[in-house]
Design an enzyme around this catalytic site. Structure first.
Site, PDB file in Angstrom:
ATOM      1  N   ASP A   1     -47.379  -0.724 -38.453  1.00  0.00           N
ATOM      2  CA  ASP A   1     -45.952  -0.412 -38.330  1.00  0.00           C
ATOM      3  C   ASP A   1     -45.264  -0.706 -39.663  1.00  0.00           C
ATOM      4  OD1 ASP A   1     -44.141  -0.248 -35.437  1.00  0.00           O
ATOM      5  OD2 ASP A   1     -43.054  -0.493 -37.325  1.00  0.00           O
ATOM      6  N   ASN A   2     -44.203   0.041 -39.942  1.00  0.00           N
ATOM      7  CA  ASN A   2     -43.451  -0.231 -41.181  1.00  0.00           C
ATOM      8  C   ASN A   2     -42.088  -0.869 -40.895  1.00  0.00           C
ATOM      9  OD1 ASN A   2     -41.973   1.868 -40.151  1.00  0.00           O
ATOM     10  ND2 ASN A   2     -41.859   3.030 -42.062  1.00  0.00           N
TER      11      ASN A   2
ATOM     12  N   LYS B   1     -41.401  16.713 -33.892  1.00  0.00           N
ATOM     13  CA  LYS B   1     -42.344  16.524 -32.783  1.00  0.00           C
ATOM     14  C   LYS B   1     -43.060  17.828 -32.437  1.00  0.00           C
ATOM     15  CE  LYS B   1     -41.901  12.116 -31.695  1.00  0.00           C
ATOM     16  NZ  LYS B   1     -43.011  11.159 -31.672  1.00  0.00           N
TER      17      LYS B   1
ATOM     18  N   THR C   1     -37.412   6.684 -21.423  1.00  0.00           N
ATOM     19  CA  THR C   1     -38.064   5.477 -20.929  1.00  0.00           C
ATOM     20  C   THR C   1     -37.220   4.282 -21.346  1.00  0.00           C
ATOM     21  OG1 THR C   1     -40.184   6.598 -21.102  1.00  0.00           O
ATOM     22  CG2 THR C   1     -40.257   4.202 -21.033  1.00  0.00           C
TER      23      THR C   1
ATOM     24  N   TYR D   1     -56.074  20.438 -34.934  1.00  0.00           N
ATOM     25  CA  TYR D   1     -57.279  19.601 -35.094  1.00  0.00           C
ATOM     26  C   TYR D   1     -58.184  19.708 -33.871  1.00  0.00           C
ATOM     27  CZ  TYR D   1     -56.111  17.243 -39.493  1.00  0.00           C
ATOM     28  OH  TYR D   1     -55.849  16.959 -40.818  1.00  0.00           O
TER      29      TYR D   1
ATOM     30  N   PHE E   1     -40.554  -0.374 -29.178  1.00  0.00           N
ATOM     31  CA  PHE E   1     -40.336  -0.662 -27.751  1.00  0.00           C
ATOM     32  C   PHE E   1     -41.592  -0.371 -26.918  1.00  0.00           C
ATOM     33  CE2 PHE E   1     -38.823   1.962 -23.986  1.00  0.00           C
ATOM     34  CZ  PHE E   1     -38.827   0.907 -23.090  1.00  0.00           C
TER      35      PHE E   1
ATOM     36  N   GLY F   1     -38.863  -0.762 -35.638  1.00  0.00           N
ATOM     37  CA  GLY F   1     -39.527  -1.824 -34.871  1.00  0.00           C
ATOM     38  C   GLY F   1     -39.143  -3.205 -35.388  1.00  0.00           C
TER      39      GLY F   1
ATOM     40  N   ARG G   1     -29.659   3.771 -27.968  1.00  0.00           N
ATOM     41  CA  ARG G   1     -29.822   4.611 -26.790  1.00  0.00           C
ATOM     42  C   ARG G   1     -28.961   4.074 -25.635  1.00  0.00           C
ATOM     43  NH1 ARG G   1     -36.268   5.711 -27.118  1.00  0.00           N
ATOM     44  NH2 ARG G   1     -36.192   3.962 -28.576  1.00  0.00           N
TER      45      ARG G   1
ATOM     46  N   TYR H   1     -35.897  15.518 -35.472  1.00  0.00           N
ATOM     47  CA  TYR H   1     -36.777  14.908 -34.463  1.00  0.00           C
ATOM     48  C   TYR H   1     -37.496  15.988 -33.649  1.00  0.00           C
ATOM     49  CZ  TYR H   1     -38.058  11.759 -30.568  1.00  0.00           C
ATOM     50  OH  TYR H   1     -38.728  11.013 -29.615  1.00  0.00           O
TER      51      TYR H   1
HETATM   52  P1  NAD Z   1     -39.214   2.681 -31.357  1.00  0.00           P
HETATM   53  O1  NAD Z   1     -38.288   3.166 -32.397  1.00  0.00           O
HETATM   54  O2  NAD Z   1     -38.866   1.417 -30.639  1.00  0.00           O
HETATM   55  O3  NAD Z   1     -40.690   2.529 -31.930  1.00  0.00           O
HETATM   56  C1  NAD Z   1     -41.221   3.365 -32.941  1.00  0.00           C
HETATM   57  C2  NAD Z   1     -42.038   2.503 -33.879  1.00  0.00           C
HETATM   58  O4  NAD Z   1     -42.594   3.331 -34.919  1.00  0.00           O
HETATM   59  C3  NAD Z   1     -41.182   1.437 -34.601  1.00  0.00           C
HETATM   60  O5  NAD Z   1     -41.792   0.170 -34.490  1.00  0.00           O
HETATM   61  C4  NAD Z   1     -41.143   1.920 -36.052  1.00  0.00           C
HETATM   62  O6  NAD Z   1     -40.961   0.871 -36.969  1.00  0.00           O
HETATM   63  C5  NAD Z   1     -42.481   2.633 -36.159  1.00  0.00           C
HETATM   64  N1  NAD Z   1     -42.533   3.596 -37.258  1.00  0.00           N
HETATM   65  C6  NAD Z   1     -41.646   4.590 -37.535  1.00  0.00           C
HETATM   66  N2  NAD Z   1     -42.001   5.240 -38.658  1.00  0.00           N
HETATM   67  C7  NAD Z   1     -43.153   4.654 -39.108  1.00  0.00           C
HETATM   68  C8  NAD Z   1     -44.002   4.874 -40.233  1.00  0.00           C
HETATM   69  N3  NAD Z   1     -43.743   5.822 -41.136  1.00  0.00           N
HETATM   70  N4  NAD Z   1     -45.090   4.084 -40.381  1.00  0.00           N
HETATM   71  C9  NAD Z   1     -45.359   3.097 -39.485  1.00  0.00           C
HETATM   72  N5  NAD Z   1     -44.594   2.847 -38.399  1.00  0.00           N
HETATM   73  C10 NAD Z   1     -43.498   3.618 -38.215  1.00  0.00           C
HETATM   74  O7  NAD Z   1     -39.360   3.892 -30.289  1.00  0.00           O
HETATM   75  P2  NAD Z   1     -40.056   3.926 -28.858  1.00  0.00           P
HETATM   76  O8  NAD Z   1     -39.008   4.184 -27.854  1.00  0.00           O
HETATM   77  O9  NAD Z   1     -40.990   2.793 -28.681  1.00  0.00           O
HETATM   78  O10 NAD Z   1     -40.896   5.281 -28.989  1.00  0.00           O
HETATM   79  C11 NAD Z   1     -42.280   5.287 -29.296  1.00  0.00           C
HETATM   80  C12 NAD Z   1     -42.780   6.719 -29.362  1.00  0.00           C
HETATM   81  O11 NAD Z   1     -42.564   7.372 -28.114  1.00  0.00           O
HETATM   82  C13 NAD Z   1     -42.073   7.557 -30.438  1.00  0.00           C
HETATM   83  O12 NAD Z   1     -43.010   8.409 -31.048  1.00  0.00           O
HETATM   84  C14 NAD Z   1     -41.082   8.382 -29.632  1.00  0.00           C
HETATM   85  O13 NAD Z   1     -40.802   9.613 -30.258  1.00  0.00           O
HETATM   86  C15 NAD Z   1     -41.810   8.551 -28.312  1.00  0.00           C
HETATM   87  N6  NAD Z   1     -40.848   8.750 -27.217  1.00  0.00           N
HETATM   88  C16 NAD Z   1     -40.153   7.691 -26.699  1.00  0.00           C
HETATM   89  C17 NAD Z   1     -39.233   7.905 -25.676  1.00  0.00           C
HETATM   90  C18 NAD Z   1     -38.457   6.787 -25.032  1.00  0.00           C
HETATM   91  O14 NAD Z   1     -37.631   7.050 -24.147  1.00  0.00           O
HETATM   92  N7  NAD Z   1     -38.655   5.524 -25.376  1.00  0.00           N
HETATM   93  C19 NAD Z   1     -39.003   9.211 -25.204  1.00  0.00           C
HETATM   94  C20 NAD Z   1     -39.710  10.255 -25.783  1.00  0.00           C
HETATM   95  C21 NAD Z   1     -40.639  10.020 -26.777  1.00  0.00           C
HETATM   96  N1  UDP Z   2     -25.057   8.373 -24.234  1.00  0.00           N
HETATM   97  C1  UDP Z   2     -23.761   7.962 -23.944  1.00  0.00           C
HETATM   98  N2  UDP Z   2     -23.306   6.811 -24.525  1.00  0.00           N
HETATM   99  C2  UDP Z   2     -24.074   6.032 -25.331  1.00  0.00           C
HETATM  100  C3  UDP Z   2     -25.416   6.451 -25.614  1.00  0.00           C
HETATM  101  C4  UDP Z   2     -25.860   7.633 -25.047  1.00  0.00           C
HETATM  102  O1  UDP Z   2     -23.038   8.623 -23.202  1.00  0.00           O
HETATM  103  O2  UDP Z   2     -23.583   5.003 -25.809  1.00  0.00           O
HETATM  104  C5  UDP Z   2     -25.564   9.619 -23.602  1.00  0.00           C
HETATM  105  C6  UDP Z   2     -26.064  10.663 -24.594  1.00  0.00           C
HETATM  106  O3  UDP Z   2     -25.020  11.501 -25.009  1.00  0.00           O
HETATM  107  C7  UDP Z   2     -27.122  11.388 -23.775  1.00  0.00           C
HETATM  108  C8  UDP Z   2     -27.653  10.322 -22.834  1.00  0.00           C
HETATM  109  O4  UDP Z   2     -26.683   9.275 -22.831  1.00  0.00           O
HETATM  110  O5  UDP Z   2     -26.527  12.416 -23.022  1.00  0.00           O
HETATM  111  C9  UDP Z   2     -28.995   9.729 -23.282  1.00  0.00           C
HETATM  112  O6  UDP Z   2     -28.865   9.380 -24.643  1.00  0.00           O
HETATM  113  P1  UDP Z   2     -29.957   8.562 -25.441  1.00  0.00           P
HETATM  114  O7  UDP Z   2     -29.428   8.367 -26.823  1.00  0.00           O
HETATM  115  O8  UDP Z   2     -30.364   7.361 -24.667  1.00  0.00           O
HETATM  116  O9  UDP Z   2     -31.251   9.496 -25.474  1.00  0.00           O
HETATM  117  P2  UDP Z   2     -31.492  11.089 -25.555  1.00  0.00           P
HETATM  118  O10 UDP Z   2     -31.989  11.450 -24.202  1.00  0.00           O
HETATM  119  O11 UDP Z   2     -30.208  11.810 -25.866  1.00  0.00           O
HETATM  120  O12 UDP Z   2     -32.493  11.221 -26.616  1.00  0.00           O
END
Ligand code: NAD
Ligand code: UDP
Length: 318
Positions: free
Chosen positions: A32-33, A149, A175, A159, A12, A37, A186, A145
């Protein structure tokens, strides 16, 4: 023009971040794997002359090149996904991050880690500031997770401290926006899909728990500034929108925007689901001159419109 490696580019945020860099004229290599994604997200940029893509698991190999910047977004991010890929999640945030750090060290690249507000766990401090150490259950289901992280942050700082690597850490808060897979699990894609297909919206718990939602274009701008601004090596910065909403409020807004009847089902709250979450973004404002610009209602409308097109076209199914 700079050359960047974007790990997790098919996800995303990766889809948006790749587009942002390409529009600036940067050379972008994606890796990406496809664990969470989508191939169609990579196809968006397939014709661009400055874009190259490698299908690889970064825990096994990384594409070597002379990068100026390495951005690590690779990791399952949705609770539904990381709970179904527990060991993969821990490995991409440990071995995967180490492989990218080694590459950054070898070629002298600036390294940006996408970390998460989940490092604060179910926080006892509200709103969350970067100096709060968090309240994480190390053996709970979300620990794959959260602890993954936390390890990723620790090794990134190792590093930096011991090898002088220029690193930056973004703690990303919830996001949302187009290109979050409709089956991601989500809250926003779940509610959108459910409202569009006449299903009840699944509210976990009583819906009083809160999150603060940042539109993806704001997030990408924040990440870019953190990556490129001078003098930020070793900094950890919260990125997110402090506009805090309850889950129930989000459900009500989704049905209102789609103009469908309120149809909610209340399901058990997942274990260790954080009760409140809101970023303190004072540091991001000070260091990056950044704050989110897109109001939640506006971002939500744009996002829900995108899900309507996706579901209408029958392009993706849950
Ligand atoms: P996403 O799942 O849409 O994207 C993650 C991508 O990483 C995917 O395309 C997946 O295929 C790739 N990936 C996973 N394991 C891999 C591996 N071993 N090798 C190569 N590629 C791999 O998630 P996103 O929402 O786009 O999140 C992106 C990053 O931002 C993540 O690290 C996530 O932890 C962080 N993040 C996102 C949010 C959010 O709200 N979107 C919030 C907090 C942190
Ligand atoms: N949630 C919900 N219904 C859904 C998906 C999520 O009520 O179908 C709630 C979840 O319990 C959390 C919040 O929405 O309190 C955000 O969840 P999400 O999975 O988007 O991300 P999180 O912040 O928990 O990583």
């Amino acid at each position: 023009m700079p050359k960047a490696l974007v790990a997790g580019n098919a996800g995303f945020i990766g889809t948006h971040f790749t587009g942002y860099l390409l529009r600036l004229g940067w050379e972008v290599v994606g890796v990406d794997n496809f664990s969470t994604g989508k191939r169609e997200n990579v196809r968006i940029y397939a014709g661009e002359k400055n874009f190259t893509f490698y299908e690889m698991d970064i825990t096994e190999e990384v594409p070597k090149d002379d990068y100026d910047y390495i951005i690590n977004l690779a990791s399952p991010a949705s609770p539904k996904k990381y709970l179904s890929l527990p060991v993969d999640t821990m490995l991409v945030n440990s071995i995967g991050v180490k492989n990218l750090l080694d590459l950054a060290k070898e070629v002298g690249a600036v390294f940006l880690l996408a970390s998460t507000s989940e490092v604060y766990g179910d926080p006892l401090v509200h709103p969350q500031t970067e100096d709060y150490w968090g309240n994480v259950n190390p053996v709970g289901p979300r620990s794959v997770y959260d602890e993954g992280k936390r390890f990723a942050e620790a090794i990134t700082m190792a590093y930096h401290r011991y090898d002088g690597l220029p690193v930056r850490i973004a703690r990303i808060f919830n996001t949302y926006g187009p290109y979050m897979d409709v089956a991601d699990g989500r809250i926003i894609p779940n509610f959108a899909y459910q409202a569009l297909t006449g299903r009840p919206l699944t509210i976990y718990g009583d819906g009083s728990q809160t999150r603060s939602f940042c539109y993806v274009s704001d997030m990408v701008e924040g990440l870019f500034r953190l990556l490129t601004y001078e003098g930020l090596d070793g900094e950890v910065v919260n990125l997110g929108n402090p506009d805090e909403r309850t889950v129930l409020e989000v459900a009500k807004l989704v049905v209102k925007i789609y103009g469908v009847p309120e149809n909610f089902t209340f399901l058990p709250l997942p274990q260790d689901d954080p009760k409140r979450r809101r970023p303190d973004i004072t540091k991001a404002k000070r260091l990056l001159g950044w704050e989110p610009k897109v109001p939640f209602e506006e971002g939500l409308r744009m996002t829900l419109e995108w899900y309507r097109e996706v579901v209408d076209a029958g392009k993706r199914t849950v």
